[in-house]
Write a protein that holds these residues in place. Structure first.
Motif, mmCIF file in Angstrom:
data_model
loop_
_atom_site.group_PDB
_atom_site.id
_atom_site.type_symbol
_atom_site.label_atom_id
_atom_site.label_comp_id
_atom_site.label_asym_id
_atom_site.label_seq_id
_atom_site.Cartn_x
_atom_site.Cartn_y
_atom_site.Cartn_z
ATOM 1 N N LEU A 39 25.832 26.302 39.710
ATOM 2 C CA LEU A 39 25.123 25.435 38.565
ATOM 3 C C LEU A 39 25.351 26.132 37.469
ATOM 4 C CD1 LEU A 39 23.775 22.754 38.123
ATOM 5 C CD2 LEU A 39 21.658 23.777 38.533
ATOM 6 N N ASP A 40 25.104 27.592 37.404
ATOM 7 C CA ASP A 40 25.292 28.291 36.156
ATOM 8 C C ASP A 40 26.473 28.375 35.597
ATOM 9 O OD1 ASP A 40 22.573 29.120 36.727
ATOM 10 O OD2 ASP A 40 23.005 31.243 37.635
ATOM 11 N N ARG A 41 27.383 28.297 36.356
ATOM 12 C CA ARG A 41 28.837 28.202 35.682
ATOM 13 C C ARG A 41 29.213 26.928 35.227
ATOM 14 N NH1 ARG A 41 32.870 31.650 37.440
ATOM 15 N NH2 ARG A 41 34.326 30.501 36.142
ATOM 16 N N LEU A 42 28.746 25.729 35.873
ATOM 17 C CA LEU A 42 28.998 24.495 35.624
ATOM 18 C C LEU A 42 28.386 24.002 34.433
ATOM 19 C CD1 LEU A 42 28.797 22.691 39.077
ATOM 20 C CD2 LEU A 42 30.864 22.875 37.831
ATOM 21 N N THR A 43 26.985 24.507 34.300
ATOM 22 C CA THR A 43 26.391 23.964 32.990
ATOM 23 C C THR A 43 26.750 24.613 31.756
ATOM 24 O OG1 THR A 43 24.662 25.853 33.515
ATOM 25 C CG2 THR A 43 24.151 23.073 34.325
ATOM 26 N N LYS A 44 27.652 25.585 31.805
ATOM 27 C CA LYS A 44 28.133 26.292 30.632
ATOM 28 C C LYS A 44 29.431 25.663 30.090
ATOM 29 C CE LYS A 44 26.868 30.913 31.918
ATOM 30 N NZ LYS A 44 27.176 32.437 32.268
ATOM 31 N N ALA A 45 30.017 24.566 31.032
ATOM 32 C CA ALA A 45 31.290 23.926 30.977
ATOM 33 C C ALA A 45 31.038 22.463 30.570
ATOM 34 C CB ALA A 45 32.253 23.945 32.048
ATOM 35 N N CYS A 46 29.862 21.973 31.025
ATOM 36 C CA CYS A 46 29.444 20.434 30.955
ATOM 37 C C CYS A 46 28.083 20.320 31.227
ATOM 38 C CB CYS A 46 30.534 19.766 32.050
ATOM 39 S SG CYS A 46 30.251 20.187 33.601
ATOM 40 N N PHE A 47 27.758 18.872 31.176
ATOM 41 C CA PHE A 47 26.431 18.453 31.380
ATOM 42 C C PHE A 47 26.477 17.845 33.032
ATOM 43 C CE2 PHE A 47 22.434 16.015 31.670
ATOM 44 C CZ PHE A 47 21.644 16.639 30.664
ATOM 45 N N VAL A 48 25.696 18.669 33.782
ATOM 46 C CA VAL A 48 25.773 17.979 35.125
ATOM 47 C C VAL A 48 24.445 16.834 35.335
ATOM 48 C CG1 VAL A 48 25.447 18.641 37.711
ATOM 49 C CG2 VAL A 48 26.760 20.291 35.942
ATOM 50 N N VAL A 49 25.009 15.647 36.006
ATOM 51 C CA VAL A 49 24.104 14.728 36.186
ATOM 52 C C VAL A 49 24.133 14.657 37.887
ATOM 53 C CG1 VAL A 49 23.255 12.324 36.049
ATOM 54 C CG2 VAL A 49 24.201 13.634 33.987
ATOM 55 N N HIS A 50 23.069 15.047 38.608
ATOM 56 C CA HIS A 50 22.912 14.849 40.050
ATOM 57 C C HIS A 50 22.235 14.477 40.840
ATOM 58 C CE1 HIS A 50 22.538 18.392 43.321
ATOM 59 N NE2 HIS A 50 23.021 17.158 43.862
ATOM 60 N N GLN A 51 22.726 13.350 41.560
ATOM 61 C CA GLN A 51 21.920 12.542 42.436
ATOM 62 C C GLN A 51 21.557 13.276 43.521
ATOM 63 O OE1 GLN A 51 22.095 7.949 42.931
ATOM 64 N NE2 GLN A 51 23.065 8.590 45.088
ATOM 65 N N ALA A 52 20.682 13.851 44.155
ATOM 66 C CA ALA A 52 20.540 14.981 45.304
ATOM 67 C C ALA A 52 20.109 14.078 46.425
ATOM 68 C CB ALA A 52 19.381 15.976 44.592
ATOM 69 N N GLY A 53 19.657 12.990 46.310
ATOM 70 C CA GLY A 53 18.896 11.956 47.578
ATOM 71 C C GLY A 53 17.361 12.483 47.866
ATOM 72 N N ARG A 54 16.836 11.679 48.491
ATOM 73 C CA ARG A 54 15.329 11.767 48.617
ATOM 74 C C ARG A 54 14.980 13.180 49.600
ATOM 75 N NH1 ARG A 54 16.003 6.031 48.535
ATOM 76 N NH2 ARG A 54 15.377 5.110 46.807
ATOM 77 N N VAL A 55 15.943 13.437 50.672
ATOM 78 C CA VAL A 55 15.406 14.254 51.431
ATOM 79 C C VAL A 55 15.509 15.923 50.853
ATOM 80 C CG1 VAL A 55 16.470 15.540 53.655
ATOM 81 C CG2 VAL A 55 16.393 12.819 53.430
ATOM 82 N N ASP A 56 16.616 15.974 50.104
ATOM 83 C CA ASP A 56 16.689 17.427 49.851
ATOM 84 C C ASP A 56 16.690 17.459 48.041
ATOM 85 O OD1 ASP A 56 17.847 20.160 49.979
ATOM 86 O OD2 ASP A 56 19.861 19.542 49.555
ATOM 87 N N PHE A 57 16.010 16.874 47.713
ATOM 88 C CA PHE A 57 15.765 16.790 46.091
ATOM 89 C C PHE A 57 14.955 17.996 45.754
ATOM 90 C CE2 PHE A 57 13.110 15.659 42.558
ATOM 91 C CZ PHE A 57 13.976 15.907 41.563
ATOM 92 N N ARG A 58 15.363 18.539 44.552
ATOM 93 C CA ARG A 58 14.552 19.668 43.853
ATOM 94 C C ARG A 58 14.610 19.620 42.610
ATOM 95 N NH1 ARG A 58 17.779 24.556 46.775
ATOM 96 N NH2 ARG A 58 17.687 23.991 49.046
ATOM 97 N N GLU A 59 13.326 19.856 41.952
ATOM 98 C CA GLU A 59 13.420 19.740 40.599
ATOM 99 C C GLU A 59 14.263 20.537 39.793
ATOM 100 O OE1 GLU A 59 11.867 17.533 38.577
ATOM 101 O OE2 GLU A 59 10.415 16.678 40.027
ATOM 102 N N GLY A 60 14.970 20.298 38.662
ATOM 103 C CA GLY A 60 15.810 21.055 37.888
ATOM 104 C C GLY A 60 15.301 21.132 36.485
ATOM 105 N N ARG A 61 15.058 22.239 35.869
ATOM 106 C CA ARG A 61 14.809 22.410 34.510
ATOM 107 C C ARG A 61 15.698 23.219 33.777
ATOM 108 N NH1 ARG A 61 9.665 20.252 34.884
ATOM 109 N NH2 ARG A 61 8.551 20.522 36.729
ATOM 110 N N GLN A 62 16.878 23.587 34.346
ATOM 111 C CA GLN A 62 18.088 24.168 33.676
ATOM 112 C C GLN A 62 18.504 23.400 32.574
ATOM 113 O OE1 GLN A 62 20.333 26.114 36.548
ATOM 114 N NE2 GLN A 62 22.198 26.640 35.430
ATOM 115 N N PRO A 63 18.780 23.974 31.528
ATOM 116 C CA PRO A 63 19.744 23.379 30.260
ATOM 117 C C PRO A 63 20.932 22.719 30.770
ATOM 118 C CG PRO A 63 19.180 25.655 29.474
ATOM 119 C CD PRO A 63 18.572 25.494 31.215
ATOM 120 N N ASN A 64 21.436 21.660 30.404
ATOM 121 C CA ASN A 64 22.528 20.822 30.667
ATOM 122 C C ASN A 64 22.605 20.464 31.994
ATOM 123 O OD1 ASN A 64 23.581 21.234 27.862
ATOM 124 N ND2 ASN A 64 24.558 23.001 28.562
#
Length: 360
Positions: free
Chosen positions: A215-240
């Motif tokens: 995620l750290d490398r990806l968010t430097k290159a683009c904006f990540v939109v992530h459908q994580a599913g209901r079972v393994d969902f975690r809140e994300g507060r990282q930029p991009n």
């Protein structure tokens, strides 16, 4: 035409056995004013998915069709017999013009019941490799509709004469997505490339792990939109980065905004991406946890230049592929063009017209 005329749809077990059929229902309603009903499993996802449609739903017992020995097969034989009896009762009472099957093990008893009652049957397969239910249903169907040209080779010569390629139905609503609205939904700047990650309604622990690891490398290159599913969902507060358990009405807008999609290789997802011309990185379910249908689907899309398949499921390789593609606008445009070339425009309308032709 009498308003009392009806057409029965059957299928279920996953959304992939429901959503394409609903696209056909949508087209059918624009051409015909009769009654549409659905036969599905008492406990399947199809009952829930159909609630919002207003389509009358009839639940039947459903037994799973397995290719291997299991004691559960004994119990499921009785469920299949129960499903056949229930289907005979429903169809004898309804006397529909035709039964349309979208597959899944729940579809087999209604298809057999329809044949016994002299009701015409059309069955449809989305995957390149037809499932066991479709192979059984093909013996009782007047037409077997396929999405991939490669699927025809899985049927015997006699049955193959009844095979027609009409593509995979895609909902009209999918084409109504707006890029700007999609960007605003997730708070993405207009000058950022968007990576859309889809793991299905239940999510994919493997895909989630690979994305979170990078995620750290990806968010430097683009904006990540992530459908994580209901079972393994975690809140994300990282930029991009924007994550949610599941996308529903938002999905069409997020797809419109996406420059690249990371996902499994389920047929319904692939045909939607092809229709929209979306380049993809595919991580198909391995044969150890599936019948291998996603592997073949993914191989065909990759062979045609519409996708890249991640065979080495290491986070490092996935990161390399994503960064290389996002940095290569020409390659993305080529993949977009190749994806569209695989699509089958007007599939749902063509299937609806065929249903009415055979129904009458």
């Amino acid at each position: 035409m009498l308003v009392s005329e009806s057409i029965v749809f059957t299928g279920g077990g996953t959304g992939g056995h429901v959503f394409p059929a609903l696209a056909v229902v949508e087209e059918l309603k624009s051409l015909w004013q009769g009654r549409i009903i659905w036969i599905g499993s008492n406990k399947g996802i199809e009952r829930q998915l159909l609630k919002a449609t207003g389509i009358p739903f009839f639940g039947i017992p459903a037994g799973k069709l397995r290719r291997y020995f299991s004691l559960k097969n004994i119990i499921d034989i009785f469920r299949v017999i129960g499903g056949l009896a229930a289907s005979l009762y429903i169809l004898a009472r309804e006397r529909p013009l035709l039964l349309f099957s979208k597959g899944g093990y729940v579809s087999v008893p209604p298809v057999i019941a329809a044949r016994l009652l002299g009701i015409r049957v059309i069955t449809h397969e989305s995957d390149a490799q037809p499932g066991l239910a479709t192979r059984i249903n093909s013996r009782f169907a007047e037409k077997i509709l396929i999405s991939f040209a490669e699927s025809a080779g899985y049927f015997s010569g006699k049955i193959r004469k009844r095979v027609v390629r009409l593509g995979n139905p895609v909902r009209r609503d999918l084409f109504a997505g707006e890029k700007k609205y999609g960007l605003s939904l997730v708070g993405c700047p207009e000058n950022k490339k968007v990576l859309l990650v889809l793991g299905g309604s239940q999510g994919s622990a493997q895909i989630n792990y690979l994305i979170r690891t990078n995620l750290d490398r990806l968010t430097k290159a683009c904006f990540v939109v992530h459908q994580a599913g209901r079972v393994d969902f975690r809140e994300g507060r990282q930029p991009n980065y924007f994550t949610a358990p599941f996308f529903s009405y938002e999905l069409k807008h997020l797809l419109a905004a996406a420059d690249l999609v990371v996902c499994r290789a389920g047929a319904n997802t692939l045909w939607e991406l092809a229709s929209l011309g979306k380049p993809a990185v595919l991580i198909p379910l391995p044969r150890s946890v599936s019948r291998g249908d996603q592997l073949l689907n993914a191989e065909i899309f990759a062979r045609n230049g519409a996708a890249v398949v991640l065979n080495d499921t290491s986070g490092t390789r996935l990161l390399e592929i994503i960064l290389d593609l996002l940095d290569n606008e020409k390659k993305l445009k080529q993949m977009e063009s190749r994806a569209r070339s695989l699509s089958f425009p007007g599939s749902a309308a063509k299937i609806a017209e065929l249903i009415l032709t055979y129904g009458h």
